[in-house]
Design an enzyme around this catalytic site. Structure first.
Site, mmCIF file in Angstrom:
data_model
loop_
_atom_site.group_PDB
_atom_site.id
_atom_site.type_symbol
_atom_site.label_atom_id
_atom_site.label_comp_id
_atom_site.label_asym_id
_atom_site.label_seq_id
_atom_site.Cartn_x
_atom_site.Cartn_y
_atom_site.Cartn_z
ATOM 1 C CB CYS A 111 -0.944 0.004 1.196
ATOM 2 S SG CYS A 111 -2.020 -1.450 1.253
ATOM 3 C CG HIS A 116 -3.324 3.172 2.384
ATOM 4 N ND1 HIS A 116 -3.692 2.752 1.127
ATOM 5 C CD2 HIS A 116 -3.480 2.098 3.207
ATOM 6 C CE1 HIS A 116 -4.049 1.482 1.179
ATOM 7 N NE2 HIS A 116 -3.926 1.059 2.428
ATOM 8 C CG ASN A 121 -6.770 -0.970 1.252
ATOM 9 O OD1 ASN A 121 -6.024 -0.641 0.337
ATOM 10 N ND2 ASN A 121 -6.321 -1.356 2.428
#
Length: 331
Positions: free
Chosen positions: A122, A256, A287
């Site tokens: 990520c 994020h 996500n």
């Protein structure tokens, strides 16, 4: 000793453009309830997620990356021949070799570019941005195409009540090039391999071949939340400090998209003014791992919530554990 000539380049770099791609298949929370014991209300309260996008037939990491990259190139208004490097950040290109970046470069009409994949989960986009800026400023390429693309749905464990609802697919891309003023602040990045077991892949590919069981993602949600709301909060503040900015000088915050509650904690820690625009794409997109930051950036610019030239703080964090962030000028 023979003197070796050093490479030289422009003093500064900036992001010229951004593009993104989302799959066509919309997956709401109700769809996932056939696999896990949960509720739409619980998922929404714990994460902020209402729906996410997953690839449909004919869509994959390659098609998403190509779409996002093509948009970024077109919006930058540059000659493709001037793109000297292509970087792809992904954890969901399921071929050890060759990397996908060279194939994408060829298909995009820039076959001579240096091209390679990176894996930083990520944090991948921010890792790649640090590399792209360094390549430009070192004079190794006039422009760099940075792509972050993921198809996490293929390694999502639909029966895992802690992760089944988290991930979405998608891609984002930017063009990085020379600038007369600085558009990318110092990167704040690092890792903690001692916590490799906090976010993991359930089996390696060799084991998968032997058993016929495709690996899935696993995560200790509480450990990730604790790390993100303590260590990552401090790292986020360091991004501002290293860029020489105070919270009131920030226009946009693009963290994020892991969890809305994590974002809320970061906001409180940074003491950002209410005027700062905050990315919340997790609510519709989930996500997207490495792709979250550029996808959220494109969404804010496309909607008019953010504008070209504004100052934004970006940060990504995930499996490794790894993290990276910078202050940037929006394209």
């Amino acid at each position: 000793m023979t003197e070796i000539k050093a490479s030289t380049g422009p003093k500064y770099a900036r992001i010229y453009s951004v593009g993104s791609a989302t799959p066509s298949r919309v997956i709401d929370n109700e769809f996932l309830l056939q696999y896990i014991d949960s509720s739409d209300e619980w998922i929404t309260q714990r994460t902020g997620i209402k729906e996410r996008r997953w690839v449909a037939e004919g869509e994959n990491i390659e098609t998403l990356a190509m779409e996002a990259a093509s948009k970024a190139i077109e919006r930058a208004g540059i000659d493709r021949a001037e793109i000297g490097a292509v970087i792809l950040s992904t954890i969901s290109h399921y071929h050890q070799t060759p990397a996908l970046a060279p194939k994408l470069a060829y298909q995009l009409g820039i076959p001579d570019a240096a091209a390679y994949d990176i894996s930083a989960a990520c944090a991948g986009f921010c890792y790649g941005l640090a590399q792209a800026e360094a390549i430009v400023r070192a004079g190794q390429a006039t422009y760099v195409l940075l792509i972050a693309g993921e198809v996490i749905s293929e390694i999502t464990n639909l029966e895992d009540r802690g992760t089944a609802f988290l991930f979405g697919d998608g891609a984002g891309a930017v063009i990085v090039g020379p600038s007369e003023t600085n558009g990318i602040g110092p990167v704040v990045w690092g890792s903690d391999g001692g916590q490799e077991g906090v976010i993991w892949q359930t089996a390696d590919w060799h084991t998968a071949v032997e058993t016929g069981v495709f690996p899935k993602l696993g995560m200790d949600g509480r450990a990730v939340f604790k790390w993100a709301t303590s260590f990552i909060a401090r790292a986020t503040k360091k991004c501002l400090d290293d860029a020489g900015l105070t919270p009131d000088q920030l226009d946009v915050f693009i963290p994020h998209q892991a969890n809305d509650r994590i974002t809320d904690t970061l906001l409180r820690y940074l003491k950002l003014p209410e005027t700062v625009v905050v990315a919340r794409t997790i609510r519709q997109l989930g996500n997207n791992s490495a792709a979250t930051v550029p996808m959220a950036m494109d969404a804010l610019l496309s909607s008019g919530e953010a504008s070209s030239g504004q100052t934004a703080l970006i940060i990504g964090f995930g499996a490794g554990l790894v993290y990276a962030g910078q202050v940037i000028t929006l394209p």
